[in-house]
Design a protein around this motif. Structure first.
Motif, PDB file in Angstrom:
ATOM      1  N   ARG A 173       0.856  -1.216  -0.147  1.00 41.72           N
ATOM      2  CA  ARG A 173      -0.172  -0.032   0.055  1.00 41.72           C
ATOM      3  C   ARG A 173       0.951   1.315  -0.127  1.00 41.72           C
ATOM      4  N   GLY A 180      -3.457   1.833  -8.883  1.00 41.16           N
ATOM      5  CA  GLY A 180      -3.404   0.438  -8.476  1.00 41.16           C
ATOM      6  C   GLY A 180      -4.404   0.265  -7.634  1.00 41.16           C
ATOM      7  N   ARG A 181      -4.727  -1.082  -7.182  1.00 43.54           N
ATOM      8  CA  ARG A 181      -5.953  -1.469  -6.609  1.00 43.54           C
ATOM      9  C   ARG A 181      -5.558  -1.297  -5.078  1.00 43.54           C
ATOM     10  N   VAL A 182      -4.483  -0.969  -4.575  1.00 42.17           N
ATOM     11  CA  VAL A 182      -4.304  -0.687  -3.238  1.00 42.17           C
ATOM     12  C   VAL A 182      -3.608   0.206  -3.018  1.00 42.17           C
ATOM     13  N   ARG A 247     -14.459   5.270  -1.601  1.00 46.54           N
ATOM     14  CA  ARG A 247     -13.486   4.884  -2.768  1.00 46.54           C
ATOM     15  C   ARG A 247     -14.342   4.792  -4.164  1.00 46.54           C
ATOM     16  N   ARG A 248     -15.501   4.429  -4.197  1.00 49.17           N
ATOM     17  CA  ARG A 248     -16.270   4.368  -5.324  1.00 49.17           C
ATOM     18  C   ARG A 248     -16.869   5.664  -5.893  1.00 49.17           C
ATOM     19  N   GLU A 281      -8.214   7.385  -6.278  1.00 46.12           N
ATOM     20  CA  GLU A 281      -7.220   6.440  -6.687  1.00 46.12           C
ATOM     21  C   GLU A 281      -6.390   6.839  -8.065  1.00 46.12           C
TER      22      GLU A 281
END
Length: 297
Positions: A173, A180-182, A247-248, A281
């Motif tokens: 992270r 990136g996903r994290v 986050r979304r 992100e």
């Protein structure tokens, strides 16, 4: 905060001797110490691992190293073989009180270059330290690794480099790039202080007790890109927290509470040159700094 400062004595000898599994267990038995999850204690007992950490950190004779959570002294001894001075911060008073004697026994020639503070690293300020650290090298307690890292980088602007061992997922992270996903709050906040990268992996079998997770090394090299101003940093970190709270959501929606309304959030985003429809992100630390500056203007 109760702070106990203990200086080790001075003696003459060769390079530090490092601790192995037998010495670690003997010290623990002497002190009646059983590693606790509460304090995030997992003691490194492999000499090659601590040598590798010190080599990766790049510290030398001109460095004053700040170490957090020295425990029984495994990494401390290796650091004393390379650095000019080591300042250790240990929350456990039993371990902190024993450390100077361990240094006297295993690194007598370097003992006058060591000091230990009995304190919670999250409560330590730069003024509490007996010297100005130039590097942070530590096996951080995994349950508070990110807060401790960010706190000490903020409190000690003289720290030019940091090499920390953390849980592998946390390392991922911290070192994650935008998109990136994290990638998230730790990734962005760490980059306020400098460049961040993964610097290696550490297996479970070098610890006692053996943890249930893998570990990783993360290196931070400080840059002067952003202001070393607590007020500015606080404003930037507030925006980061708001951006990743949901986050979304797009930034227009995620920052509505921070800005006061979706319309004001959109205005600030456009003024900072950021697409209001993007998600957190996708943003770099530079974007968050510009956004905080717009809000402060």
């Amino acid at each position: 905060m109760a702070v106990l400062l203990v200086e080790a004595g001075t003696a003459l000898s060769d390079s530090p001797r490092l601790l192995g599994p037998a010495q670690i267990r003997a010290l623990a038995a002497e002190l009646g110490v059983r590693p606790t999850k509460t304090l995030g204690q997992n003691f490194v007992h492999d000499a090659n691992t601590v040598r590798r950490i010190v080599a990766t950190s790049g510290v030398g004779a001109d460095d004053t190293v700040l170490e957090v959570g020295p425990g029984l002294g495994s990494l401390t001894l290796a650091l004393l073989g390379a650095a000019g001075r080591v300042i250790a911060v240990e929350i456990d008073p039993v371990l902190a009180t024993r450390l100077p004697a361990t240094i006297d026994e295993f690194a007598p020639a370097q003992a006058d270059r060591f000091a230990v503070l009995t304190a919670d690293a999250m409560a330590v300020t730069g003024a509490d330290l007996p010297g100005s650290p130039t590097a942070l090298v530590a096996n951080l307690p995994y349950n508070v690794a990110v807060p401790v890292l960010l706190h000490l980088l903020a409190e000690c602007p003289t720290i030019a480099t940091a090499l920390v061992m953390v849980q592998a997922e946390v390392a991922d992270r911290l070192a994650a790039e935008p998109g990136g996903r994290v990638y998230g709050v730790p990734s962005v906040k760490a980059r306020y202080f400098g460049t961040v990268r993964r610097a290696g992996a550490v297996g479970r079998n070098v610890f006692w007790p053996e943890p249930k997770v893998e570990s990783g090394l993360v290196r931070v090299d400080r840059t002067a890109t952003f202001p070393d101003d607590p007020a500015v940093r606080r404003d930037v970190f507030t925006v980061i927290d708001a951006a990743f709270a949901q986050r979304r959501k797009t930034m227009r929606s995620a920052l509505a509470g921070w800005a006061g309304s979706p319309a004001e959030a959109e205005r600030r985003l456009r003024a900072a040159g950021i697409d209001p429809g993007v998600r957190g992100e996708r943003l770099h630390i530079d974007d968050f700094v510009r956004l905080a500056a717009v809000a402060a203007s």
